[in-house]
Design a protein around this motif. Structure first.
Motif, mmCIF file in Angstrom:
data_model
loop_
_atom_site.group_PDB
_atom_site.id
_atom_site.type_symbol
_atom_site.label_atom_id
_atom_site.label_comp_id
_atom_site.label_asym_id
_atom_site.label_seq_id
_atom_site.Cartn_x
_atom_site.Cartn_y
_atom_site.Cartn_z
ATOM 1 N N ASP A 57 1.186 4.244 -2.842
ATOM 2 C CA ASP A 57 0.946 5.656 -2.582
ATOM 3 C C ASP A 57 2.005 6.535 -3.215
ATOM 4 O O ASP A 57 1.715 7.569 -3.792
ATOM 5 C CB ASP A 57 0.950 5.919 -1.059
ATOM 6 C CG ASP A 57 -0.396 5.558 -0.450
ATOM 7 O OD1 ASP A 57 -1.360 5.396 -1.222
ATOM 8 O OD2 ASP A 57 -0.465 5.447 0.774
ATOM 9 N N SER A 58 3.253 6.074 -3.114
ATOM 10 C CA SER A 58 4.359 6.929 -3.550
ATOM 11 C C SER A 58 4.564 6.880 -5.059
ATOM 12 O O SER A 58 5.448 7.542 -5.583
ATOM 13 C CB SER A 58 5.645 6.501 -2.829
ATOM 14 O OG SER A 58 5.942 5.156 -3.137
ATOM 15 N N SER A 64 0.844 -1.199 0.000
ATOM 16 C CA SER A 64 0.000 0.000 0.000
ATOM 17 C C SER A 64 0.874 1.242 0.000
ATOM 18 O O SER A 64 0.641 2.191 -0.734
ATOM 19 C CB SER A 64 -0.898 0.041 1.236
ATOM 20 O OG SER A 64 -1.879 -0.948 1.193
ATOM 21 N N LYS A 65 1.898 1.202 0.833
ATOM 22 C CA LYS A 65 2.804 2.318 0.968
ATOM 23 C C LYS A 65 3.481 2.632 -0.367
ATOM 24 O O LYS A 65 3.526 3.773 -0.809
ATOM 25 C CB LYS A 65 3.873 1.967 2.002
ATOM 26 C CG LYS A 65 4.305 3.129 2.860
ATOM 27 C CD LYS A 65 5.158 2.615 4.013
ATOM 28 C CE LYS A 65 5.369 3.669 5.077
ATOM 29 N NZ LYS A 65 6.037 3.097 6.263
ATOM 30 N N GLN A 66 3.998 1.581 -0.986
ATOM 31 C CA GLN A 66 4.648 1.761 -2.281
ATOM 32 C C GLN A 66 3.690 2.332 -3.310
ATOM 33 O O GLN A 66 4.038 3.171 -4.114
ATOM 34 C CB GLN A 66 5.183 0.424 -2.790
ATOM 35 C CG GLN A 66 6.459 -0.009 -2.113
ATOM 36 C CD GLN A 66 6.962 -1.304 -2.714
ATOM 37 O OE1 GLN A 66 6.780 -1.565 -3.899
ATOM 38 N NE2 GLN A 66 7.585 -2.130 -1.893
#
Lengths: 127, 127
Positions: A125-126, A121-123
């Motif tokens: 987002d970026s 999820s984090k990846q």
DNA sequence: CTACATGCAAATGCTTTGCAACCTA
DNA sequence: TAGGTTGCAAAGCATTTGCATGTAG
């Protein structure tokens, strides 16, 4: 009950990550450096056949194994393949809805959620 | 839109049996005897990627393809692998139950019933 | 004309299997 | 010691990919 089979059971119980056969192989090999992949597959098949563990037939190309033989649902990360238990109780009434509506003799059902794990999820987002 | 791709779409629409890539290959080859399996796979992938058809990631070892890209459930025969649509409406609320309970970002879910098709039920009776 | 699509065949990835040697009960 | 189990390697099956050629727009 050979040392190989015993070790396979042990590493499964120590791992909540629903490992693939290959991952089980790697874990067992830390303790028994000479095991073969064939033995891993044979025992995983045998243990899931006897109901001691569970073979997960979920999306994606590879099979995963669960030390918990009880029915429960899973959630899989579409990006990295990680699998966790889904915190939702089994839907016992679901199959009743199909009685009389299908020509099949119903045996059971599998429910799988798909999503993104925290890391992915984090990846996402970026990007 | 090549003749190959057009024919793949046509045979899918004429077949409610959720064929595998191999079965699509056989059907297309009746009309275009020189198609290659690679072309079948490439186009099935492309068409499901664009949302014109649906790739079914269901239990068992092989993938199957559905002319209907809309979300719906399936029932699979554990003995012969036959797949039919399950006559049950999508459970829209299901994913809500997981919000806050899982660390995943939820994307969707798949629900598959398993059972015995009429032909296999009959055989099972006589055993 | 140019980029994409095809046919062919080889390669890949996961899983299964044949076989002789080995070990467990 | 009899039968199941192992390690090893080869085979199997579904799917993917590299490449030279062909074709659609």
């Amino acid at each position: 009950m050979t040392p190989q089979r015993k070790t396979i059971l042990e590493v499964l119980h120590q791992d909540n990550a629903h490992p693939s056969a290959d991952e089980v192989y790697a874990l067992v090999r830390e303790r028994l450096p000479n095991v073969s992949l064939g033995t891993i597959y044979r025992n995983l098949e045998l243990l899931s056949g006897s109901g001691e563990i569970q073979k997960l037939e979920i999306g994606g190309t590879i099979k995963r194994y669960d030390w918990n033989p009880k029915k429960h649902y899973h959630i899989r990360c579409t990006r990295c393949g990680r699998v966790d238990d889904a915190p939702i109780a089994p839907l016992k009434q679901l199959e009743n809805e199909l009685y009389g509506a299908t020509i099949y003799t119903i045996i059971g059902h599998t429910l799988e959620f798909v999503g993104l794990c925290p890391a992915c999820s984090k990846q996402a987002d970026s990007v």
